[in-house]
Design a protein around this motif. Structure first.
Motif, PDB file in Angstrom:
ATOM      1  N   GLY A  77       0.703  -1.171  -0.256  1.00 27.52           N
ATOM      2  CA  GLY A  77      -0.044   0.025   0.005  1.00 27.52           C
ATOM      3  C   GLY A  77       0.940   1.153  -0.143  1.00 27.52           C
ATOM      4  O   GLY A  77       2.226   1.141  -0.353  1.00 27.52           O
ATOM      5  N   GLU A  78       0.248   2.339   0.226  1.00 28.54           N
ATOM      6  CA  GLU A  78       0.908   3.613   0.285  1.00 28.54           C
ATOM      7  C   GLU A  78       0.486   4.516   1.349  1.00 28.54           C
ATOM      8  O   GLU A  78      -0.534   4.514   1.852  1.00 28.54           O
ATOM      9  CB  GLU A  78       0.724   4.420  -1.014  1.00 28.54           C
ATOM     10  N   VAL A  79       1.707   5.235   2.097  1.00 26.32           N
ATOM     11  CA  VAL A  79       1.568   5.985   3.129  1.00 26.32           C
ATOM     12  C   VAL A  79       2.279   7.147   2.733  1.00 26.32           C
ATOM     13  O   VAL A  79       3.293   7.115   2.404  1.00 26.32           O
ATOM     14  CB  VAL A  79       2.020   5.365   4.364  1.00 26.32           C
ATOM     15  N   ARG A  80       1.600   8.384   2.940  1.00 26.34           N
ATOM     16  CA  ARG A  80       1.982   9.616   2.353  1.00 26.34           C
ATOM     17  C   ARG A  80       1.683  10.823   3.638  1.00 26.34           C
ATOM     18  O   ARG A  80       0.889  10.935   4.028  1.00 26.34           O
ATOM     19  CB  ARG A  80       1.051  10.076   1.222  1.00 26.34           C
ATOM     20  N   VAL A  81       2.869  11.409   3.989  1.00 27.86           N
ATOM     21  CA  VAL A  81       2.766  12.367   4.915  1.00 27.86           C
ATOM     22  C   VAL A  81       3.103  13.709   4.265  1.00 27.86           C
ATOM     23  O   VAL A  81       3.937  13.925   3.624  1.00 27.86           O
ATOM     24  CB  VAL A  81       3.886  12.125   5.797  1.00 27.86           C
ATOM     25  N   LYS A  82       1.977  14.529   4.382  1.00 27.02           N
ATOM     26  CA  LYS A  82       1.942  15.825   3.532  1.00 27.02           C
ATOM     27  C   LYS A  82       2.867  16.850   4.321  1.00 27.02           C
ATOM     28  O   LYS A  82       3.616  17.735   3.614  1.00 27.02           O
ATOM     29  CB  LYS A  82       0.733  16.530   3.494  1.00 27.02           C
ATOM     30  N   GLY A  83       3.324  16.678   5.770  1.00 25.77           N
ATOM     31  CA  GLY A  83       4.313  17.442   6.421  1.00 25.77           C
ATOM     32  C   GLY A  83       5.566  16.833   6.722  1.00 25.77           C
ATOM     33  O   GLY A  83       6.035  16.090   5.849  1.00 25.77           O
ATOM     34  N   ASN A  84       5.914  16.809   7.799  1.00 28.00           N
ATOM     35  CA  ASN A  84       7.136  16.319   8.258  1.00 28.00           C
ATOM     36  C   ASN A  84       6.954  15.133   9.086  1.00 28.00           C
ATOM     37  O   ASN A  84       5.840  14.937   9.715  1.00 28.00           O
ATOM     38  CB  ASN A  84       8.028  17.156   9.214  1.00 28.00           C
ATOM     39  N   ALA A  85       7.938  14.051   9.289  1.00 22.18           N
ATOM     40  CA  ALA A  85       7.867  12.863  10.087  1.00 22.18           C
ATOM     41  C   ALA A  85       9.022  13.027  10.929  1.00 22.18           C
ATOM     42  O   ALA A  85       9.911  13.222  10.786  1.00 22.18           O
ATOM     43  CB  ALA A  85       7.793  11.577   8.974  1.00 22.18           C
ATOM     44  N   SER A  86       8.492  12.678  12.135  1.00 25.79           N
ATOM     45  CA  SER A  86       9.676  12.379  13.310  1.00 25.79           C
ATOM     46  C   SER A  86      10.317  11.150  12.936  1.00 25.79           C
ATOM     47  O   SER A  86      10.621  10.588  11.786  1.00 25.79           O
ATOM     48  CB  SER A  86       8.880  12.352  14.692  1.00 25.79           C
ATOM     49  N   GLN A  87      11.024  10.707  14.102  1.00 32.42           N
ATOM     50  CA  GLN A  87      12.178   9.401  13.974  1.00 32.42           C
ATOM     51  C   GLN A  87      11.489   8.247  13.427  1.00 32.42           C
ATOM     52  O   GLN A  87      10.365   8.110  13.395  1.00 32.42           O
ATOM     53  CB  GLN A  87      12.814   9.348  15.505  1.00 32.42           C
ATOM     54  N   SER A  88      12.265   7.403  13.041  1.00 35.08           N
ATOM     55  CA  SER A  88      12.158   5.896  12.524  1.00 35.08           C
ATOM     56  C   SER A  88      10.826   5.851  11.669  1.00 35.08           C
ATOM     57  O   SER A  88      10.010   4.926  11.795  1.00 35.08           O
ATOM     58  CB  SER A  88      11.767   5.404  13.982  1.00 35.08           C
ATOM     59  N   ALA A  89      10.679   6.728  10.771  1.00 32.29           N
ATOM     60  CA  ALA A  89       9.696   6.622   9.795  1.00 32.29           C
ATOM     61  C   ALA A  89       9.937   5.324   8.731  1.00 32.29           C
ATOM     62  O   ALA A  89      11.264   5.037   8.629  1.00 32.29           O
ATOM     63  CB  ALA A  89       9.622   8.029   8.674  1.00 32.29           C
ATOM     64  N   GLY A  90       8.962   4.657   8.499  1.00 31.39           N
ATOM     65  CA  GLY A  90       9.144   3.464   7.887  1.00 31.39           C
ATOM     66  C   GLY A  90      10.186   2.344   8.545  1.00 31.39           C
ATOM     67  O   GLY A  90      10.397   1.280   7.875  1.00 31.39           O
ATOM     68  N   ALA A  91      10.132   2.364   9.740  1.00 30.97           N
ATOM     69  CA  ALA A  91      11.004   1.375  10.373  1.00 30.97           C
ATOM     70  C   ALA A  91      10.542  -0.006  10.010  1.00 30.97           C
ATOM     71  O   ALA A  91       9.322  -0.320  10.270  1.00 30.97           O
ATOM     72  CB  ALA A  91      11.037   1.587  11.869  1.00 30.97           C
ATOM     73  N   SER A  92      11.652  -0.933   9.750  1.00 29.89           N
ATOM     74  CA  SER A  92      11.386  -2.222   9.332  1.00 29.89           C
ATOM     75  C   SER A  92      10.299  -2.492   8.360  1.00 29.89           C
ATOM     76  O   SER A  92       9.709  -3.509   8.192  1.00 29.89           O
ATOM     77  CB  SER A  92      11.439  -3.156  10.588  1.00 29.89           C
ATOM     78  N   GLY A  93      10.073  -1.461   7.495  1.00 31.52           N
ATOM     79  CA  GLY A  93       9.075  -1.937   6.682  1.00 31.52           C
ATOM     80  C   GLY A  93       9.264  -2.872   5.211  1.00 31.52           C
ATOM     81  O   GLY A  93      10.500  -2.866   5.025  1.00 31.52           O
TER      82      GLY A  93
END
Lengths: 227, 208
Positions: A87-103
């Motif tokens: 699938g898809e995950v979309r963040v329009k702003g900023n992301a904090s730590q560990s984005a997409g960890a172990s994806g």
């Protein structure tokens, strides 16, 4: 479209409703309002639906996502899209730590910046960041692609396995066993495809590719005497 | 004129050893207690208070006892307080180092060591930013600190930055929290600039 107001409904109730959907559901578009930084919004989705979160989300938003498309119209806390499968995950702003960890799979797009440890231990997910990433991004990354359109913080790709990193700006230091590698036409083509899927414009010519020197995780015959 | 701090402390020790000082100074008030946060807030009427800056903290104890004394914020000088998320690994050395310089300690808590360390630097004449910069090299361990003084407010995270922090700023106010959840209901937050403080960088604000 179904609208769920998190000022009125608990995250647990929202997630239960989303989990109860069958793959053939007609309720394919969901809008979540008043997230106000709550954790675990829209985690563990398995139906091919679209969930739009209007505002800032807390930790682990869209974690473990499978098949669904989740859009966050705001910033995200720690671990957005962690362990996502597809699938898809979309963040329009900023992301904090560990984005997409172990994806494991799918596409994670962060239109703004991501902070430290973006793509840590990624196992097949593709991550495209419109801005910059913080230190130790793609730490122990196994497979998948991390595309950074801005700069990368210190220790990029530390102890990396076979994931591929593309950085358009400056990498402020590579981690152990991470090296720059040649951009071939095949890499350019694949990178162009990722950027197109992410809907992010960038200058393909400016990207550099980083990956594993394969000295850390591969057995080396010179070390045979150690056993 | 206010009596010197040492004189008051000596009197308290002699006559009222049951009283413990949690905060002192001309402007800053410290309220610490045990219980559910909402109950503690209610007990002290926090909702009716006013002022230029405030710090709230709920402690999850990791290294020392759950008591009012061990709770944050820690005050180590007049009109100064510190909140710490993390754990210091060289606090025993630093405590000894500070004792040699005349500091007395009330608890075995590592965060109290940090508070007294910053008080020592501020007492030497360092600015808020200089004190925190010095801390980046002298404090070993992991931490997100926020500190309030009579006219200042500061945030710093260690270089590894495993303890969370988020900052929000508008023309009218600046706020820091561990996570956005705590800022979500501030007036005008939807127009605030929101960002995560960078590791190893000192952020300070001074009252105009």
């Amino acid at each position: 479209m179904v609208t769920v107001d998190l000022a009125q409904t608990s995250v647990r109730d929202l997630n239960q409703r989303l989990h109860d959907l069958l793959p053939g559901t007609n309720q394919r578009l969901w809008r979540v309002v008043n997230p106000k930084g709550q954790h675990s919004i829209a985690v563990g989705l398995t139906a091919p639906i679209t969930v739009e979160v209007d505002g800032h989300a807390g930790y682990y938003c869209a974690g473990m996502n499978k098949a669904a498309s989740v859009v966050i119209r705001g910033h995200c806390g720690v671990g957005v899209g962690e362990n996502m499968m597809s699938g898809e995950v979309r963040v329009k702003g900023n992301a904090s730590q560990s984005a997409g960890a172990s994806g494991n799979g799918g596409l994670l797009v962060i239109e703004g910046d991501a902070s430290a440890r973006c793509g840590i231990s990624m196992k097949g997910v593709d991550i495209v960041v419109g801005g910059s990433v913080g230190h130790l991004s793609a730490f122990m990354a196994q497979t998948g692609h991390l595309v950074v359109c801005g700069d990368a913080g210190e220790g990029l790709g530390d102890s990396i396995y076979e994931a591929v990193i593309y950085v358009q700006g400056k990498a402020h230091g590579l981690g152990a066993d991470c090296v720059e590698k040649k951009m071939t036409p095949a890499h350019m083509k694949h990178l162009g495809g990722l950027l197109t899927r992410a809907g992010i414009k960038a200058d393909l010519e400016r990207f550099r590719r980083y990956g594993s020197a394969r000295k850390l995780y591969n057995f080396h015959v010179d070390h045979a005497d150690n056993y | 004129m206010a009596k010197p701090e040492a004189e008051i402390r000596a009197w308290l020790a002699r006559h009222r050893s049951d009283i413990r000082v949690m905060g002192y100074g001309q402007l800053m008030e410290v309220y610490k207690d045990m219980g559910r946060p909402a109950e503690v807030m209610e007990r002290y009427g926090v909702a009716t208070m006013g002022g230029s800056h405030a710090i709230g903290h709920t402690r999850m104890a990791t290294e020392s006892a759950v008591t009012t004394e061990h709770s944050h914020p820690f005050t180590a000088a007049a009109d100064m307080c510190l909140v710490h998320n993390g754990s210091l690994s060289n606090h025993n050395n630093l405590r000894r180092w500070l004792r040699h310089r005349g500091f007395a300690f009330e608890t075995d808590n590592d965060s109290e060591v940090a508070a007294r360390y910053f008080a020592y630097r501020l007492g030497e004449g360092a600015s808020l930013a200089e004190a925190l910069e010095a801390g980046l090299s002298d404090l070993d361990g992991f931490y997100t600190f926020t500190m309030g003084t009579r006219d200042g407010f500061a945030v710093v995270r260690d270089g590894i930055a495993c303890k969370p922090a988020v900052l929000a700023e508008t023309d009218d106010w600046v706020a820091m929290a561990s996570e956005f959840r705590s800022l979500a209901n501030l007036p005008g937050v939807e127009r605030a600039a929101i960002w995560e403080p960078e590791p190893g960088r000192v952020y300070t604000w001074n009252l105009q």
